[in-house]
Design an enzyme around this catalytic site. Structure first.
Site, short mmCIF file in Angstrom:
data_model
loop_
_atom_site.label_atom_id
_atom_site.label_comp_id
_atom_site.label_asym_id
_atom_site.label_seq_id
_atom_site.Cartn_x
_atom_site.Cartn_y
_atom_site.Cartn_z
N ALA A 1 0.84 -1.20 0.00
CA ALA A 1 0.00 0.00 0.00
C ALA A 1 0.87 1.25 0.00
O ALA A 1 2.06 1.19 0.30
CB ALA A 1 -0.91 0.00 1.24
N ASP A 2 0.25 2.36 -0.34
CA ASP A 2 0.95 3.64 -0.25
C ASP A 2 -0.07 4.74 -0.02
O ASP A 2 -1.24 4.62 -0.41
CB ASP A 2 1.76 3.94 -1.50
N THR A 3 0.39 5.81 0.61
CA THR A 3 -0.49 6.94 0.93
C THR A 3 0.22 8.25 0.68
O THR A 3 1.41 8.38 1.00
CB THR A 3 -0.92 6.88 2.42
#
Length: 219
Positions: free
Chosen positions: A95-97
């Site tokens: 995931a990435d944000t």
């Protein structure tokens, strides 16, 4: 809203596959644990700054893909057998944000001065948007699917001494945009969240559950 039957099916599914979280984020670990999953952790060491996209949605997806590729390369280097026909599937979650403020993509602050500017000049008494991706890869079949969600966080005015404490604590340097919603110093100054708190924290529960089902080809 998930039915009781759906929850029971998901509970049974949790015992039929292995799960790897490809992240060093404590928030993502906590969210996945709260969802009832047991998992191992393998971090993806990539140069995130080398991957650039104009749109935040494209950037977080590209970074999640790169993290998945990096973890898979590490597993292959360790000669782990992930595709044996008689073994349960292993699912990899990456995931990435990023935070978006006035149309500008923000990742982790490069130093304390930048972190202080983000919080004091921009978020305090205002708001920021969060875009987060989730990618699930079935390491047995090679199936991979991902998606993204967004949310907005509105803040009350944050006193200078609180901002200084946040900066000195160093936590703002390790999160996208210097924004850590769940930090005890930050939380009292959150006015509202439009979207889900778990998306802001780095891992959308709803999206993760759907992608796990997809990776296992479960209706």
């Amino acid at each position: 809203m998930e039915t009781k039957g759906g929850r029971r099916r998901m509970s049974l599914l949790k015992s039929t596959f292995k799960l790897i979280l490809g992240s060093s984020s404590m928030a993502r670990r906590q969210i996945l644990s709260d969802m009832g999953y047991e998992f191992s952790i393998m971090t993806a060491d990539i140069d995130e700054k080398s991957i650039r996209k104009e749109k935040p949605e494209e950037l977080v997806m590209a970074l999640a893909e790169a993290k998945a590729d990096a973890v898979i390369s590490r597993l292959q280097a360790r000669h782990e057998e992930l595709s044996e026909s008689n073994s349960p599937p292993t699912l990899l979650i990456t995931a990435d944000t990023v935070v978006v403020y006035n149309g500008v993509i923000r990742e982790k602050p490069s130093n304390k001065d930048e972190a202080r500017k983000f919080v004091r000049a921009d978020y305090s008494g205002s708001h920021g948007s969060v875009v987060g991706s989730v990618l699930v890869t079935n390491l047995k079949t090679g199936y991979r699917n991902g998606g993204w969600e967004s949310a907005e966080v509105y803040f009350y005015e944050i006193p200078d001494h609180i901002i200084d404490s946040l900066i000195e604590d160093g936590v703002t340097l390790n999160v996208a945009g210097g924004l850590m919603l769940e930090h005890p110093l930050t939380l009292p100054f959150v006015d509202s969240v439009v979207g889900t708190v778990d998306c802001v924290m780095g891992l959308s529960k709803r999206l993760t559950e759907r992608l796990i089902r997809d990776a296992l080809q479960v209706p």
